[in-house]
Design a protein around this motif. Structure first.
Motif, short mmCIF file in Angstrom:
data_model
loop_
_atom_site.label_atom_id
_atom_site.label_comp_id
_atom_site.label_asym_id
_atom_site.label_seq_id
_atom_site.Cartn_x
_atom_site.Cartn_y
_atom_site.Cartn_z
N TRP A 178 0.84 -1.21 0.00
CA TRP A 178 0.00 0.00 0.00
C TRP A 178 0.87 1.25 0.00
O TRP A 178 0.62 2.20 -0.76
N ALA A 179 1.91 1.24 0.84
CA ALA A 179 2.80 2.41 0.91
C ALA A 179 3.51 2.63 -0.41
O ALA A 179 3.58 3.76 -0.92
N MET A 184 4.05 5.88 -5.44
CA MET A 184 4.18 6.01 -6.89
C MET A 184 3.00 6.81 -7.45
O MET A 184 3.17 7.66 -8.35
N ALA A 185 1.79 6.56 -6.95
CA ALA A 185 0.62 7.32 -7.41
C ALA A 185 0.79 8.81 -7.11
O ALA A 185 0.47 9.66 -7.95
N ALA A 196 -3.52 9.96 -2.61
CA ALA A 196 -2.64 8.88 -3.06
C ALA A 196 -2.87 7.62 -2.23
O ALA A 196 -2.91 6.51 -2.78
N LEU A 197 -3.02 7.78 -0.93
CA LEU A 197 -3.30 6.62 -0.07
C LEU A 197 -4.65 6.00 -0.42
O LEU A 197 -4.81 4.77 -0.36
N GLY A 198 -5.61 6.84 -0.79
CA GLY A 198 -6.92 6.32 -1.20
C GLY A 198 -6.81 5.50 -2.48
O GLY A 198 -7.38 4.41 -2.59
N VAL A 199 -6.08 6.03 -3.47
CA VAL A 199 -5.88 5.31 -4.73
C VAL A 199 -5.13 4.01 -4.48
O VAL A 199 -5.51 2.94 -4.98
N GLY A 200 -4.07 4.09 -3.68
CA GLY A 200 -3.28 2.90 -3.38
C GLY A 200 -4.09 1.85 -2.65
O GLY A 200 -3.98 0.65 -2.95
N TRP A 201 -4.92 2.28 -1.72
CA TRP A 201 -5.77 1.33 -0.98
C TRP A 201 -6.71 0.58 -1.92
O TRP A 201 -6.83 -0.65 -1.83
#
Length: 310
Positions: A178-179, A184-185, A196-201
């Protein structure tokens, strides 16, 4: 030298992602290593100084506990070692954040250019990293909080025999994925840390076992490589330490013992930081593959370019 671009922007299965990662590293390790060393040189000088501070402090404590002689006051050595450890950990966090972003910025520049004949310009990578530096700082603070939360959860679930251990590490590898995907996002798409954390999640949860499995496998591979690289200096440092402890003729505070262990700790730090930077390529590529699978943006772009210039 011209080479085909290692294209992560497509639907890739587990084995293909690992194969593409090694292809990417094989093609780019020289260019990236030059950039890595250029922008980590001053950091490494600081780490050498901090390593010397810690080694001198710890060896001073060992020499003063009275193994062969009367006990000596070790308060100054303890303060030296403690101060060195605190500064070392803070520097490790700072440098880790910089290289986390450096790997992602390198990958972003790589996929935003068509030219594969010339090396990637380190200044272009650094400009992109500086442009995202504010977001990266906030992002790393959020990551520290997330990993503290994971540690608390890991302690709790480990009260469950066997199963708790595996659950805790599955969550850890998911968190690492996730990190990396989120970083990268944020760098590639110019997103805020929370976005970015939302997209990654969303991407990691949609391919949970693939993300966990890839980070587990890559963690093992890179971990074994790190041990192999450090095995020789580790043996040398261990032999020196053994003789310094077991022979009264050698004092722990002798300059040669301190220098050897300072060099070993500095080399171990450099190898660990470099390994962490290289491993981020895997999660950066994972982001590109999962995002393309979800949106087909790159595929649509290639279709739209069909016939252009004919």
């Amino acid at each position: 030298m011209q080479h085909d671009k290692v294209e992560f922007r497509q639907k890739l299965d587990f084995g293909q992602l690992i194969s593409y990662f090694f292809d990417f590293v094989k093609v780019n390790w020289k260019d990236f290593s030059n950039i890595f060393l250029r922008y980590n040189g001053w950091f490494m000088l600081i780490f050498i100084g901090l390593s010397y501070l810690m080694v001198s402090g710890y060896f001073g404590i060992i020499s003063g506990i009275g193994i062969y002689t009367e006990n000596n006051n070790t308060d100054s050595y303890a303060a030296m070692a403690g101060f060195g450890v605190i500064l070392y950990l803070l520097m490790l966090l700072l440098v880790g954040a910089v290289n986390y972003g450096l790997s992602s910025a390198y990958m972003s520049v790589y996929f935003n250019r068509d030219n594969t004949e010339t090396p990637i310009d380190g200044k272009e990578v650094w400009r992109l990293l500086k442009k995202r530096s504010g977001s990266l700082a906030v992002f790393m603070i959020l990551l520290v909080l997330l990993f503290i939360g994971w540690f608390i959860l890991f302690v709790i679930v480990n009260f469950i025999p066997v199963l708790g251990f595996f659950v805790g590490y599955a969550i850890l590898f998911m968190l690492v994925a996730w990190a990396g995907v989120s970083c990268m996002a944020m760098i590639h798409e110019d997103l805020g840390p929370a976005d970015a954390l939302g997209v990654g999640w969303n991407l990691v949860v949609s391919s949970f076992w693939k993300c966990v499995g890839i980070n587990f496998v890559m963690g093992l591979i890179i971990g074994f490589l790190r041990i192999a690289i450090l095995s020789i200096p580790m043996i040398i440092a261990g032999v020196v330490f053994y003789h310094a402890v077991n022979e009264q003729s050698a004092q722990m505070t002798d300059s040669i013992v301190t220098i050897i262990w300072t060099l070993f700790l500095s080399i171990a730090t450099l190898v660990s930081i470099y390994a962490q930077a290289i491993s981020q390529f895997m999660n950066a590529g994972l982001y590109l593959s999962l995002q393309e699978t979800k949106t087909n943006t790159f595929l649509r772009t290639k279709i739209e370019q069909i016939g252009v210039g004919e």
